[in-house]
Design a protein around this motif. Structure first.
Motif, PDB file in Angstrom:
ATOM      1  N   MET A 182      -7.916 -17.195  16.882  1.00  0.00           N
ATOM      2  CA  MET A 182      -7.269 -15.924  16.598  1.00  0.00           C
ATOM      3  C   MET A 182      -6.060 -15.713  17.502  1.00  0.00           C
ATOM      4  SD  MET A 182      -9.004 -14.999  14.088  1.00  0.00           S
ATOM      5  CE  MET A 182      -8.280 -13.369  13.806  1.00  0.00           C
ATOM      6  N   SER A 183      -5.065 -15.010  16.986  1.00  0.00           N
ATOM      7  CA  SER A 183      -3.815 -14.821  17.725  1.00  0.00           C
ATOM      8  C   SER A 183      -3.973 -13.867  18.903  1.00  0.00           C
ATOM      9  CB  SER A 183      -2.721 -14.307  16.789  1.00  0.00           C
ATOM     10  OG  SER A 183      -3.076 -13.056  16.223  1.00  0.00           O
ATOM     11  N   THR A 184      -5.122 -13.228  19.023  1.00  0.00           N
ATOM     12  CA  THR A 184      -5.383 -12.381  20.187  1.00  0.00           C
ATOM     13  C   THR A 184      -6.048 -13.170  21.315  1.00  0.00           C
ATOM     14  OG1 THR A 184      -7.453 -11.712  19.135  1.00  0.00           O
ATOM     15  CG2 THR A 184      -5.567 -10.252  18.841  1.00  0.00           C
ATOM     16  N   ASP A 185      -6.398 -14.422  21.055  1.00  0.00           N
ATOM     17  CA  ASP A 185      -7.082 -15.272  22.025  1.00  0.00           C
ATOM     18  C   ASP A 185      -6.060 -15.908  22.962  1.00  0.00           C
ATOM     19  OD1 ASP A 185      -8.620 -17.074  23.425  1.00  0.00           O
ATOM     20  OD2 ASP A 185      -9.507 -18.022  21.668  1.00  0.00           O
ATOM     21  N   GLU A 186      -6.217 -15.708  24.273  1.00  0.00           N
ATOM     22  CA  GLU A 186      -5.289 -16.279  25.237  1.00  0.00           C
ATOM     23  C   GLU A 186      -5.582 -17.750  25.528  1.00  0.00           C
ATOM     24  OE1 GLU A 186      -5.472 -13.821  28.717  1.00  0.00           O
ATOM     25  OE2 GLU A 186      -3.834 -12.549  27.993  1.00  0.00           O
ATOM     26  N   GLY A 187      -6.684 -18.262  25.014  1.00  0.00           N
ATOM     27  CA  GLY A 187      -7.050 -19.644  25.263  1.00  0.00           C
ATOM     28  C   GLY A 187      -6.290 -20.621  24.375  1.00  0.00           C
ATOM     29  N   TRP A 188      -6.550 -21.893  24.612  1.00  0.00           N
ATOM     30  CA  TRP A 188      -5.940 -22.977  23.837  1.00  0.00           C
ATOM     31  C   TRP A 188      -7.018 -24.011  23.549  1.00  0.00           C
ATOM     32  CZ3 TRP A 188      -5.880 -28.139  25.046  1.00  0.00           C
ATOM     33  CH2 TRP A 188      -5.072 -28.961  24.260  1.00  0.00           C
ATOM     34  N   HIS A 189      -6.957 -24.643  22.348  1.00  0.00           N
ATOM     35  CA  HIS A 189      -7.992 -25.595  21.950  1.00  0.00           C
ATOM     36  C   HIS A 189      -7.374 -26.730  21.130  1.00  0.00           C
ATOM     37  CE1 HIS A 189     -10.631 -22.166  22.873  1.00  0.00           C
ATOM     38  NE2 HIS A 189      -9.778 -21.466  22.138  1.00  0.00           N
ATOM     39  N   ARG A 190      -7.961 -27.927  21.273  1.00  0.00           N
ATOM     40  CA  ARG A 190      -7.558 -29.049  20.415  1.00  0.00           C
ATOM     41  C   ARG A 190      -8.763 -29.974  20.233  1.00  0.00           C
ATOM     42  NH1 ARG A 190      -2.438 -32.116  22.341  1.00  0.00           N
ATOM     43  NH2 ARG A 190      -1.421 -30.301  21.409  1.00  0.00           N
ATOM     44  N   GLY A 191      -9.091 -30.260  18.970  1.00  0.00           N
ATOM     45  CA  GLY A 191     -10.248 -31.085  18.674  1.00  0.00           C
ATOM     46  C   GLY A 191      -9.864 -32.484  18.224  1.00  0.00           C
ATOM     47  N   TYR A 192     -10.784 -33.434  18.440  1.00  0.00           N
ATOM     48  CA  TYR A 192     -10.560 -34.828  18.057  1.00  0.00           C
ATOM     49  C   TYR A 192     -11.822 -35.386  17.410  1.00  0.00           C
ATOM     50  CZ  TYR A 192      -6.489 -34.828  21.182  1.00  0.00           C
ATOM     51  OH  TYR A 192      -5.298 -34.538  21.787  1.00  0.00           O
ATOM     52  N   ASN A 193     -11.619 -36.182  16.365  1.00  0.00           N
ATOM     53  CA  ASN A 193     -12.699 -36.972  15.795  1.00  0.00           C
ATOM     54  C   ASN A 193     -12.702 -38.332  16.468  1.00  0.00           C
ATOM     55  OD1 ASN A 193     -13.603 -35.086  13.785  1.00  0.00           O
ATOM     56  ND2 ASN A 193     -11.746 -35.559  12.616  1.00  0.00           N
ATOM     57  N   GLY A 194     -13.914 -38.815  16.801  1.00  0.00           N
ATOM     58  CA  GLY A 194     -13.996 -40.056  17.553  1.00  0.00           C
ATOM     59  C   GLY A 194     -14.858 -41.104  16.892  1.00  0.00           C
ATOM     60  N   PRO A 195     -15.139 -42.180  17.618  1.00  0.00           N
ATOM     61  CA  PRO A 195     -15.916 -43.291  17.058  1.00  0.00           C
ATOM     62  C   PRO A 195     -17.351 -42.898  16.747  1.00  0.00           C
ATOM     63  CG  PRO A 195     -15.573 -43.560  19.427  1.00  0.00           C
ATOM     64  CD  PRO A 195     -14.724 -42.409  19.004  1.00  0.00           C
ATOM     65  N   ASN A 196     -17.877 -43.489  15.659  1.00  0.00           N
ATOM     66  CA  ASN A 196     -19.283 -43.305  15.269  1.00  0.00           C
ATOM     67  C   ASN A 196     -19.663 -41.850  15.026  1.00  0.00           C
ATOM     68  OD1 ASN A 196     -19.750 -46.143  15.647  1.00  0.00           O
ATOM     69  ND2 ASN A 196     -19.897 -45.767  17.855  1.00  0.00           N
ATOM     70  N   GLY A 197     -18.691 -41.057  14.568  1.00  0.00           N
ATOM     71  CA  GLY A 197     -18.985 -39.675  14.229  1.00  0.00           C
ATOM     72  C   GLY A 197     -19.017 -38.721  15.403  1.00  0.00           C
ATOM     73  N   SER A 198     -18.593 -39.179  16.574  1.00  0.00           N
ATOM     74  CA  SER A 198     -18.579 -38.295  17.746  1.00  0.00           C
ATOM     75  C   SER A 198     -17.361 -37.374  17.686  1.00  0.00           C
ATOM     76  CB  SER A 198     -18.555 -39.120  19.033  1.00  0.00           C
ATOM     77  OG  SER A 198     -17.398 -39.937  19.076  1.00  0.00           O
ATOM     78  N   GLY A 199     -17.358 -36.369  18.540  1.00  0.00           N
ATOM     79  CA  GLY A 199     -16.254 -35.428  18.577  1.00  0.00           C
ATOM     80  C   GLY A 199     -15.906 -35.053  19.999  1.00  0.00           C
ATOM     81  N   LEU A 200     -14.677 -34.607  20.200  1.00  0.00           N
ATOM     82  CA  LEU A 200     -14.225 -34.231  21.528  1.00  0.00           C
ATOM     83  C   LEU A 200     -13.387 -32.968  21.394  1.00  0.00           C
ATOM     84  CD1 LEU A 200     -12.871 -36.662  24.214  1.00  0.00           C
ATOM     85  CD2 LEU A 200     -11.690 -34.524  23.772  1.00  0.00           C
ATOM     86  N   LEU A 201     -13.609 -32.003  22.274  1.00  0.00           N
ATOM     87  CA  LEU A 201     -12.869 -30.745  22.233  1.00  0.00           C
ATOM     88  C   LEU A 201     -12.252 -30.473  23.595  1.00  0.00           C
ATOM     89  CD1 LEU A 201     -12.060 -28.119  20.740  1.00  0.00           C
ATOM     90  CD2 LEU A 201     -14.182 -27.100  21.616  1.00  0.00           C
ATOM     91  N   LEU A 202     -10.924 -30.340  23.628  1.00  0.00           N
ATOM     92  CA  LEU A 202     -10.209 -29.931  24.830  1.00  0.00           C
ATOM     93  C   LEU A 202      -9.916 -28.447  24.749  1.00  0.00           C
ATOM     94  CD1 LEU A 202      -7.574 -32.809  25.188  1.00  0.00           C
ATOM     95  CD2 LEU A 202      -9.708 -32.532  26.466  1.00  0.00           C
ATOM     96  N   SER A 203     -10.106 -27.732  25.848  1.00  0.00           N
ATOM     97  CA  SER A 203      -9.857 -26.296  25.871  1.00  0.00           C
ATOM     98  C   SER A 203      -9.229 -25.909  27.196  1.00  0.00           C
ATOM     99  CB  SER A 203     -11.155 -25.497  25.681  1.00  0.00           C
ATOM    100  OG  SER A 203     -11.770 -25.778  24.456  1.00  0.00           O
ATOM    101  N   ALA A 204      -8.552 -24.766  27.195  1.00  0.00           N
ATOM    102  CA  ALA A 204      -7.980 -24.218  28.421  1.00  0.00           C
ATOM    103  C   ALA A 204      -7.978 -22.705  28.307  1.00  0.00           C
ATOM    104  CB  ALA A 204      -6.558 -24.733  28.631  1.00  0.00           C
TER     105      ALA A 204
END
Length: 206
Positions: free
Chosen positions: A114-136
Motif C-alpha cells: 500500500m502507498s501508505t506503507d513506509e517499508g520496501w519489499h522485493r520477492g524472488y522465486n528460487g530453486p526447487n520452489g523456494s522463495g526469498l523476500l527482502l524487506s526494509a
C-alpha cells in the motif's frame, strides 16, 4: 504530490521513489511522473506530479507506485527530500542488500504494497520452489522475534530468527534502517538452520 519512501540503486545515481493515492479510497494516480528539482552538495530534492482519480478497480487501488529519477552524480551522504513536504522520508539502499542479480538461481517477481506503507519489499522465486523476500523499514517501526543465532553478512552482523520446518529470517541494521531477508522452503519442505547459513554464504554481499 508527496512520496513516501525511496530506494537508491547500487550505483547511487538511480533513485526510485514510491508514491500513491495515500488514504484516498478507491483511487489511483493518473500519469504520475517524478523529477529532480534540486541537486546541491547537501541535498537532492525529488518532486512527484500527477492527479488522484477514481479507480476503475477498487480492489486493486491504493498500491505504491514506483517512479525512477536519475541523478547527475551518486547521492552519497546527501539528504534526499520531498519537494511537496520539504521533509526527508525513509531511504533504503541496494548497497546494503545482497546482489541477487549476480545469482541466476533467483528471479524477482513484482511486489505490491500500500502507498501508505513506509517499508520496501522485493520477492524472488528460487530453486526447487523456494522463495526469498527482502524487506526494509525504519528501525523505530520494526518488531522482530528473539534471535536464535548471529551471522556475519558483508561488513555487519545479522540476527537470525525463525524455527525448523517453517522459515528463517536474517535481520541487520544500517543507520536508522532495518533490513531483512526471509528464506522460505517449497511447499511441504523445510530448511535447517545450517542450510540457511549455507545459503546466506552463497549470496554476494557488497
Amino acid at each position: 504530490m508527496p512520496w513516501v519512501s525511496a530506494l537508491v540503486a547500487r550505483d547511487g545515481t538511480e533513485v526510485t521513489v514510491y508514491t500513491g493515492p495515500g488514504d484516498a479510497k478507491c483511487s489511483e494516480l493518473y500519469e504520475p511522473r517524478g523529477s529532480v528539482t534540486e541537486q546541491t552538495g547537501a541535498q537532492v530534492v525529488v518532486a512527484v506530479r500527477g492527479r488522484v482519480i477514481e479507480s476503475v478497480d477498487c480492489a486493486a487501488s491504493g498500491s505504491a507506485v514506483p517512479l525512477v529519477v536519475s541523478l547527475a552524480e551518486p547521492l552519497g551522504d546527501r539528504a534526499l527530500r520531498d519537494a511537496a513536504t520539504g521533509t526527508p522520508h525513509p531511504v533504503y539502499h541496494e548497497r546494503e542488500l545482497p546482489d541477487l542479480t549476480a545469482d541466476q538461481r533467483w528471479s524477482p517477481y513484482e511486489s505490491h504494497w500500500m502507498s501508505t506503507d513506509e517499508g520496501w519489499h522485493r520477492g524472488y522465486n528460487g530453486p526447487n520452489g523456494s522463495g526469498l523476500l527482502l524487506s526494509a523499514q525504519p528501525t523505530a517501526a520494526t518488531s522482530r522475534p528473539e534471535a536464535v543465532a548471529t551471522v556475519r553478512v558483508g561488513s555487519r552482523d545479522g540476527d537470525v530468527t525463525g524455527q525448523e520446518g517453517r522459515w528463517w529470517t536474517l535481520w541487520w541494521e544500517a543507520g536508522e534502517v532495518t533490513y531483512s531477508l526471509r528464506l522460505m522452503p517449497r511447499e511441504g519442505g523445510s530448511f535447517t538452520l545450517t542450510e540457511f547459513k549455507r545459503e546466506l554464504a552463497r549470496l554476494k554481499w557488497s
